[in-house]
Design an enzyme around this catalytic site. Structure first.
Site, PDB file in Angstrom:
ATOM      1  N   ASP A 139     -13.758 -10.925   2.368  1.00  0.00           N
ATOM      2  CA  ASP A 139     -14.978  -9.757   1.581  1.00  0.00           C
ATOM      3  C   ASP A 139     -15.136 -11.043   1.111  1.00  0.00           C
ATOM      4  O   ASP A 139     -15.092 -11.855  -0.056  1.00  0.00           O
ATOM      5  CB  ASP A 139     -13.713  -9.027   1.545  1.00  0.00           C
ATOM      6  CG  ASP A 139     -14.585  -7.936   0.418  1.00  0.00           C
ATOM      7  OD1 ASP A 139     -15.766  -7.318   0.819  1.00  0.00           O
ATOM      8  OD2 ASP A 139     -13.438  -8.179  -1.116  1.00  0.00           O
ATOM      9  N   SER A 140     -15.907  -9.634  -0.515  1.00  0.00           N
ATOM     10  CA  SER A 140     -16.245 -10.530  -1.628  1.00  0.00           C
ATOM     11  C   SER A 140     -15.455 -10.299  -2.603  1.00  0.00           C
ATOM     12  O   SER A 140     -15.274 -11.367  -3.540  1.00  0.00           O
ATOM     13  CB  SER A 140     -17.370  -9.866  -2.324  1.00  0.00           C
ATOM     14  OG  SER A 140     -17.106  -8.724  -2.437  1.00  0.00           O
ATOM     15  N   CYS A 195     -16.171  -6.327   3.725  1.00  0.00           N
ATOM     16  CA  CYS A 195     -17.421  -5.937   2.936  1.00  0.00           C
ATOM     17  C   CYS A 195     -18.795  -4.960   3.317  1.00  0.00           C
ATOM     18  O   CYS A 195     -19.257  -6.325   4.480  1.00  0.00           O
ATOM     19  CB  CYS A 195     -17.944  -7.187   2.389  1.00  0.00           C
ATOM     20  SG  CYS A 195     -18.971  -7.383   0.346  1.00  0.00           S
ATOM     21  N   GLU A 198     -10.933  -1.106  -9.449  1.00  0.00           N
ATOM     22  CA  GLU A 198     -10.004  -2.599  -9.690  1.00  0.00           C
ATOM     23  C   GLU A 198      -9.201  -2.155 -10.401  1.00  0.00           C
ATOM     24  O   GLU A 198      -7.822  -3.328 -11.206  1.00  0.00           O
ATOM     25  CB  GLU A 198     -11.448  -3.885  -9.677  1.00  0.00           C
ATOM     26  CG  GLU A 198     -11.436  -4.211  -8.512  1.00  0.00           C
ATOM     27  CD  GLU A 198     -12.294  -5.306  -8.741  1.00  0.00           C
ATOM     28  OE1 GLU A 198     -11.996  -6.611  -9.790  1.00  0.00           O
ATOM     29  OE2 GLU A 198     -13.118  -5.944  -7.541  1.00  0.00           O
ATOM     30  N   CYS A 221     -17.489   1.054   1.299  1.00  0.00           N
ATOM     31  CA  CYS A 221     -16.803   0.145   0.295  1.00  0.00           C
ATOM     32  C   CYS A 221     -16.183  -0.069   0.179  1.00  0.00           C
ATOM     33  O   CYS A 221     -15.072   1.323  -0.023  1.00  0.00           O
ATOM     34  CB  CYS A 221     -17.585   0.389  -1.025  1.00  0.00           C
ATOM     35  SG  CYS A 221     -17.180  -0.602  -2.048  1.00  0.00           S
ATOM     36  N   HIS A 272     -13.643  -0.527  -1.808  1.00  0.00           N
ATOM     37  CA  HIS A 272     -12.961  -0.290  -2.819  1.00  0.00           C
ATOM     38  C   HIS A 272     -12.644   1.560  -2.713  1.00  0.00           C
ATOM     39  O   HIS A 272     -11.737   2.327  -3.377  1.00  0.00           O
ATOM     40  CB  HIS A 272     -13.456   0.120  -4.323  1.00  0.00           C
ATOM     41  CG  HIS A 272     -13.365  -1.865  -4.346  1.00  0.00           C
ATOM     42  ND1 HIS A 272     -13.931  -2.464  -4.033  1.00  0.00           N
ATOM     43  CD2 HIS A 272     -13.029  -2.174  -5.311  1.00  0.00           C
ATOM     44  CE1 HIS A 272     -14.532  -3.568  -4.302  1.00  0.00           C
ATOM     45  NE2 HIS A 272     -13.430  -3.536  -5.479  1.00  0.00           N
TER      46      HIS A 272
HETATM   47  N1  DGL Z   1     -16.735  -5.645  -1.206  1.00  0.00           N
HETATM   48  C1  DGL Z   1     -17.840  -5.212  -1.671  1.00  0.00           C
HETATM   49  C2  DGL Z   1     -18.425  -3.571  -0.971  1.00  0.00           C
HETATM   50  O1  DGL Z   1     -17.622  -3.001   0.310  1.00  0.00           O
HETATM   51  C3  DGL Z   1     -17.844  -3.847  -2.862  1.00  0.00           C
HETATM   52  C4  DGL Z   1     -17.818  -4.656  -3.777  1.00  0.00           C
HETATM   53  C5  DGL Z   1     -18.488  -6.209  -4.296  1.00  0.00           C
HETATM   54  O2  DGL Z   1     -19.531  -5.584  -4.589  1.00  0.00           O
HETATM   55  O3  DGL Z   1     -18.778  -7.166  -4.083  1.00  0.00           O
HETATM   56  O4  DGL Z   1     -19.684  -3.807  -0.639  1.00  0.00           O
END
Ligand code: DGL
Length: 273
Positions: free
Chosen positions: A12-13, A75, A154, A186, A188
């Site tokens: 993931d990011s 992600c 976060e 997403c 989050h």
């Molecule tokens: N992990 C990203 C997503 O699911 C969200 C956080 C980011 O923008 O890196 O799109």
């Protein structure tokens, strides 16, 4: 080591993909899992396709070096924008979160009106709507970027009034178009699920793409005889975590996303891949 004994890779990011890892830990407790969070280069949500493709390729290359048997791109942004261009050349199966989320929404909607919320990059890609329309062109899809949800999750603004106000403002247009199913597109957003559910009201079913993907991954691994303990042998999987910048912030936030303390976090140089 046989292929089925190799770990599952998740990337993931940053920290958000832990919502997907949490589901995998729950339904596949015997599996070893290697998680990579690209915290040094997150967020991905406002990045271009060119950069996201490069990052996604590097994230996958790192996991392949760890000899994973299967990769989950947790992600949504990378899944929406970059994954299709990268997975053609990958020697193990890679699944993203979009198709499982889209399919679940399609199966649950009764009115045929589906909402998608995600980062700017995910929404601008139109990838969720494309996948849904490939399966059923008659469905109506309404997409909306909710970028502030990422920092709110976060920072632990899970049940604060400020988050409720922002959610009410963001989701006003989603309420107006009278959807009955909303995809949390997403990593989050599942953390803000209660507020999003309250704002959308009882008539709207929320779909967690990450949880849907974990279930799909478990099925695919079983179908391909890749489960490490196929007969339910009592084995406790090992979980390791890698990040691309200082691990402290990751470990602080990770507990909230994963629901447990994260130990053993290793920093790597992702630009080497
Ligand atoms: N992990 C990203 C997503 O699911 C969200 C956080 C980011 O923008 O890196 O799109």
């Amino acid at each position: 080591m046989t292929q089925s004994e190799q770990p599952i890779g998740i990337f993931d990011s940053g920290v958000g993909g832990l919502t997907v890892a949490r589901e995998i830990f729950k339904i596949l407790p015997s599996e070893d899992v290697i998680y990579f969070g690209d915290v040094g280069r997150s967020p991905y949500g406002g990045r271009s396709k060119e950069i996201l493709t490069q990052f996604t390729r590097q994230d996958i290359a790192f996991l392949l070096e760890q000899k994973v048997k299967f990769i989950i791109c947790a992600c949504n942004t990378a899944s929406a924008v970059a994954l299709d261009d990268v997975i053609g050349s990958t020697p193990v199966k890679v699944v993203g979160v979009l198709e499982p989320g889209a399919r679940a929404a399609m199966e649950r909607t009764k009115s045929g009106r589906i909402g998608i919320i995600g980062t700017h990059a995910t929404i601008n890609s139109n990838a969720y709507a494309r996948i849904i329309h490939e399966m059923d062109p008659k469905l109506k899809v309404f997409s909306l970027a909710c970028p502030l949800f990422v920092p709110l999750a976060e920072e632990g603004y899970i049940d604060k009034e400020a988050t409720r106000l922002i959610a009410t403002d963001y989701l006003r247009t989603m309420r107006e178009v009278e959807i009955d199913t909303l995809v949390l597109g997403c990593t989050h957003y599942p953390l803000l699920r209660h507020i999003i559910a309250d704002v959308m009201g009882d008539g709207v079913t929320l779909i967690d793409s990450g949880a849907e993907t974990a279930a799909v991954a478990a099925r695919l691994l079983a179908d391909e005889n890749l489960l490490s303990a196929p007969n339910g042998r009592n084995r406790k999987g090992d979980h390791s975590f890698y990040v691309s910048d200082v691990p402290e912030k990751f470990s602080q936030v990770a507990g909230r996303f994963l629901g447990q303390v994260v130990e053993r976090i290793t920093r790597i140089d992702i630009t080497r891949y």
